[in-house]
Design a protein around this motif. Sequence first.
Motif, PDB file in Angstrom:
ATOM      1  N   GLY A   1       0.785  -1.225   0.000  1.00  0.00           N
ATOM      2  CA  GLY A   1       0.000   0.000   0.000  1.00  0.00           C
ATOM      3  C   GLY A   1       0.812   1.267   0.000  1.00  0.00           C
ATOM      4  N   ALA A   2       2.141   1.175   0.132  1.00  0.00           N
ATOM      5  CA  ALA A   2       2.990   2.372   0.131  1.00  0.00           C
ATOM      6  C   ALA A   2       2.985   3.018  -1.256  1.00  0.00           C
ATOM      7  N   LYS A   3       3.112   4.335  -1.293  1.00  0.00           N
ATOM      8  CA  LYS A   3       3.051   5.082  -2.545  1.00  0.00           C
ATOM      9  C   LYS A   3       4.271   5.991  -2.703  1.00  0.00           C
ATOM     10  N   ILE A   4       4.489   6.438  -3.948  1.00  0.00           N
ATOM     11  CA  ILE A   4       5.566   7.374  -4.266  1.00  0.00           C
ATOM     12  C   ILE A   4       4.939   8.727  -4.561  1.00  0.00           C
ATOM     13  N   LEU A   5       5.527   9.792  -4.029  1.00  0.00           N
ATOM     14  CA  LEU A   5       4.978  11.124  -4.222  1.00  0.00           C
ATOM     15  C   LEU A   5       5.548  11.795  -5.476  1.00  0.00           C
ATOM     16  N   PRO A   6       4.693  12.436  -6.270  1.00  0.00           N
ATOM     17  CA  PRO A   6       5.175  13.181  -7.445  1.00  0.00           C
ATOM     18  C   PRO A   6       5.769  14.521  -7.020  1.00  0.00           C
ATOM     19  N   LEU A   7       6.882  14.898  -7.623  1.00  0.00           N
ATOM     20  CA  LEU A   7       7.568  16.141  -7.288  1.00  0.00           C
ATOM     21  C   LEU A   7       7.380  17.157  -8.404  1.00  0.00           C
ATOM     22  N   SER A   8       7.376  18.435  -8.029  1.00  0.00           N
ATOM     23  CA  SER A   8       7.134  19.486  -9.012  1.00  0.00           C
ATOM     24  C   SER A   8       8.019  20.694  -8.712  1.00  0.00           C
ATOM     25  N   ILE A   9       8.392  21.413  -9.774  1.00  0.00           N
ATOM     26  CA  ILE A   9       9.182  22.643  -9.633  1.00  0.00           C
ATOM     27  C   ILE A   9       8.356  23.799 -10.198  1.00  0.00           C
ATOM     28  N   PRO A  10       7.662  24.539  -9.347  1.00  0.00           N
ATOM     29  CA  PRO A  10       6.856  25.667  -9.839  1.00  0.00           C
ATOM     30  C   PRO A  10       7.728  26.868 -10.175  1.00  0.00           C
ATOM     31  N   SER A  11       7.170  27.788 -10.924  1.00  0.00           N
ATOM     32  CA  SER A  11       7.909  29.005 -11.291  1.00  0.00           C
ATOM     33  C   SER A  11       7.722  30.118 -10.268  1.00  0.00           C
ATOM     34  N   ASP A  12       6.733  29.969  -9.400  1.00  0.00           N
ATOM     35  CA  ASP A  12       6.434  31.038  -8.434  1.00  0.00           C
ATOM     36  C   ASP A  12       5.882  30.417  -7.157  1.00  0.00           C
ATOM     37  N   TYR A  13       6.299  30.935  -6.011  1.00  0.00           N
ATOM     38  CA  TYR A  13       5.852  30.394  -4.727  1.00  0.00           C
ATOM     39  C   TYR A  13       4.954  31.358  -3.950  1.00  0.00           C
ATOM     40  N   TRP A  14       4.814  32.608  -4.379  1.00  0.00           N
ATOM     41  CA  TRP A  14       4.107  33.617  -3.583  1.00  0.00           C
ATOM     42  C   TRP A  14       2.647  33.240  -3.349  1.00  0.00           C
ATOM     43  N   GLU A  15       2.326  33.226  -2.023  1.00  0.00           N
ATOM     44  CA  GLU A  15       0.947  33.043  -1.574  1.00  0.00           C
ATOM     45  C   GLU A  15       0.315  31.757  -2.118  1.00  0.00           C
ATOM     46  N   LYS A  16       1.104  30.669  -2.133  1.00  0.00           N
ATOM     47  CA  LYS A  16       0.587  29.371  -2.545  1.00  0.00           C
ATOM     48  C   LYS A  16       0.319  28.527  -1.295  1.00  0.00           C
ATOM     49  N   GLU A  17      -0.820  27.876  -1.294  1.00  0.00           N
ATOM     50  CA  GLU A  17      -1.219  27.081  -0.134  1.00  0.00           C
ATOM     51  C   GLU A  17      -0.298  25.870   0.037  1.00  0.00           C
ATOM     52  N   PHE A  18       0.027  25.556   1.311  1.00  0.00           N
ATOM     53  CA  PHE A  18       0.778  24.327   1.582  1.00  0.00           C
ATOM     54  C   PHE A  18       0.120  23.546   2.708  1.00  0.00           C
ATOM     55  N   ARG A  19       0.398  22.244   2.700  1.00  0.00           N
ATOM     56  CA  ARG A  19      -0.048  21.347   3.764  1.00  0.00           C
ATOM     57  C   ARG A  19       1.106  20.410   4.104  1.00  0.00           C
ATOM     58  N   VAL A  20       1.338  20.219   5.399  1.00  0.00           N
ATOM     59  CA  VAL A  20       2.437  19.368   5.851  1.00  0.00           C
ATOM     60  C   VAL A  20       1.979  18.590   7.076  1.00  0.00           C
ATOM     61  N   LEU A  21       2.282  17.274   7.096  1.00  0.00           N
ATOM     62  CA  LEU A  21       2.006  16.461   8.278  1.00  0.00           C
ATOM     63  C   LEU A  21       3.306  16.207   9.020  1.00  0.00           C
ATOM     64  N   GLY A  22       3.288  16.486  10.327  1.00  0.00           N
ATOM     65  CA  GLY A  22       4.465  16.244  11.147  1.00  0.00           C
ATOM     66  C   GLY A  22       4.100  15.539  12.434  1.00  0.00           C
ATOM     67  N   PHE A  23       5.114  15.243  13.233  1.00  0.00           N
ATOM     68  CA  PHE A  23       4.903  14.477  14.462  1.00  0.00           C
ATOM     69  C   PHE A  23       5.595  15.166  15.635  1.00  0.00           C
ATOM     70  N   PRO A  24       4.987  16.256  16.120  1.00  0.00           N
ATOM     71  CA  PRO A  24       5.569  16.940  17.274  1.00  0.00           C
ATOM     72  C   PRO A  24       5.617  16.010  18.486  1.00  0.00           C
ATOM     73  N   ALA A  25       6.444  16.365  19.458  1.00  0.00           N
ATOM     74  CA  ALA A  25       6.587  15.546  20.653  1.00  0.00           C
ATOM     75  C   ALA A  25       5.238  15.349  21.334  1.00  0.00           C
ATOM     76  N   LYS A  26       5.016  14.116  21.810  1.00  0.00           N
ATOM     77  CA  LYS A  26       3.816  13.740  22.562  1.00  0.00           C
ATOM     78  C   LYS A  26       2.532  13.890  21.748  1.00  0.00           C
ATOM     79  N   LEU A  27       2.647  13.831  20.431  1.00  0.00           N
ATOM     80  CA  LEU A  27       1.463  13.852  19.570  1.00  0.00           C
ATOM     81  C   LEU A  27       1.588  12.668  18.608  1.00  0.00           C
ATOM     82  N   ASP A  28       1.267  11.482  19.126  1.00  0.00           N
ATOM     83  CA  ASP A  28       1.539  10.240  18.398  1.00  0.00           C
ATOM     84  C   ASP A  28       0.921  10.189  17.004  1.00  0.00           C
ATOM     85  N   PRO A  29      -0.364  10.563  16.841  1.00  0.00           N
ATOM     86  CA  PRO A  29      -0.926  10.456  15.492  1.00  0.00           C
ATOM     87  C   PRO A  29      -0.435  11.532  14.542  1.00  0.00           C
TER      88      PRO A  29
END
Length: 644
Positions: free
Chosen positions: A110-138
């Motif tokens: 079930g593991a997947k590979i992520l597609p990568l992209s090189i945009p020409s502009d980054y200003w005011e583009k939405e981002f989403r990131v999942l991380g694992f801060p301390a003591k936040l298991d999920p």
Amino acid sequence: MAQPVNDELYLAAIARVCRGSNVIGVGFFVADGYLMTCAHVVSKALGHNRKSYQIPAADILGQEIDLEFRVANTEQPAKATVVYWRCPKHDPAADKDVAVLKLQGSIPAGAKILPLSIPSDYWEKEFRVLGFPAKLDPGGWATGTTMAPVYDLDGMVQMKDNQATGYAIEPGFSGAPVWSPSLGNAIIGIVVARDKEREEAKVGYMLPVSRLKRALEAVELESLLDILGPQAVVVSDAVAIAYRAAAGDRLSAFPLSSQADRALALRENLTQLLSIPSQRDSVPDMLTLVGAMLTLPELGLAAELRTALTHWLEHRGADLAALVAVAQQSLAPILAQRHQTTEAHLLLWVRTSPDYDSKARYLVSAVFIPDASVYDPVSGAGGITLTAVNRFRDSLQGDTVAKADLEKVLQACLQEISTSHGQALIEKELTLEMLLPIPLLDSEVDHWDEQAKQQLPPHLQALVDEESVAIFPIGFRYPVVLRIAERVEPYFSHLRSPWQNKWTSIKAAIASQQQAKKVLTSGHCHDFQTVFAKADCLGMHLVNTLPPKDRQQRLLALVMGAAPAALWLRKSPPKTQCKRFFNGLLEHPLGEIACKVREARKAAFEKRSDRHFGHHLALVWENPKLVPTETAAPTADYPLEMPH
């Protein structure tokens, strides 16, 4: 067309990088079995206290990292090995704070590979990131907008959280892929840092995909080697031709590897291809190489290999139709001149003479074959009879050559090829095929000097000794194989067809990567003649040394059984590990044996020791298409000599 990123794809592509029960950061799949993460995440996972740029690659590469996947509703621990470590600090081509991990074992279901992209502009583009801060298991999502590259040498792009509440970039997010719904739902970078001095600002930084070039090239190299490496011998011709197509007119500055070991040569060639300044804005050279391999049906790549290479290209977003067009254009002149890059061979044919056998004198001829693919053994077309042999023949003794002069004959033939036919050897390797009578097959011909010491100027002769500077033996400089001279005599001509059939089976065994021990039958059996005559017996191996007569009987049985290959130890000195190393040699694929024998011979020369098993290896390898020109049946008392 790359698959757009969504929640399901993102979660299936990431792994937690751990040290014990603590989550240090995130890694994500960028190719089959390869994950990218931050170098500082790796260093912390390994327990280092120094900054990642302070740690040399030698201290990190090959180290084992603990991972944890959560796919298919299960938690799956895994291990990975570090295969790429960040560039030095402030390198102009820097990929600051990046490492690549190679997953050990199989990829989680079930593991997947992520597609990568090189945009020409980054200003005011939405981002989403999942991380694992301390003591936040999920884990938790951080969202916001990207801004632009900041004023540093590493090309980092600033990210900000626009919300009063919610998670910002903090420890535990490092190494996470940055997903931008505003930029085609693709991955545009990797989280590497945050503003620790002004945490209320909720500012983080990512390295954009454009600054991951070296790390991604390392992934390309290693993932392609995963496909081609196990078949390095089988695909060596295809790789050589495809490399020429990819390198184009830069080939003279970046020639093919001269390594005898096909696996090492493959790695050197692919690594060098990545370093060649590109001439194609739209098609990278590595993609051109793979495209060229797929455009060569006459090379007979296995269907499974073609599928794997096609998948490799598709994952990189390659336009297969465009690649085929580029490859065909590049291959056209190469294929038209392919005969200039095929194998070259020297056949030294030594035969007994009934009248002079007791005097240790032999009939000797030599043929140079610049291109094995066009050689015709019936007419002799494509072969060049060497005249260097003539000066060693004694007309008063039936034009025979003394046994003591055979080494000199070979040296003279090599000199003639070099001086008169050297142009025919450009970009080729010369294989020496020694057709010897059975009683001579235990001669240490691979130890013969490639040049006579006496031919050196006197002041240089004094510098040559066995300990420091020695004349190279032919087994160091050339692939040397033995041939059983009796096999090509008219007496055994009725065995040519079964010999050809068994050679075809040898090639099939090579193509399927069969181990030598499963193809070559042990000669240590009482009914060896019957065994060797079986259709599925393609050759023999002898790990234990036998008395000369016993070994010679088995070689004769090989001829009578039409089996074209044999490997044995001429001697096994006491208190050595020759037998163990010999058995290890048999573990290799059959197609690698000639190369491995040459490597062992080189190692024996380098050690200047007759206790090394490479000093005693003998290899019979008999291609039925590489035989001296056919002659009429000989008279009863005097075999005919090869025409010249």
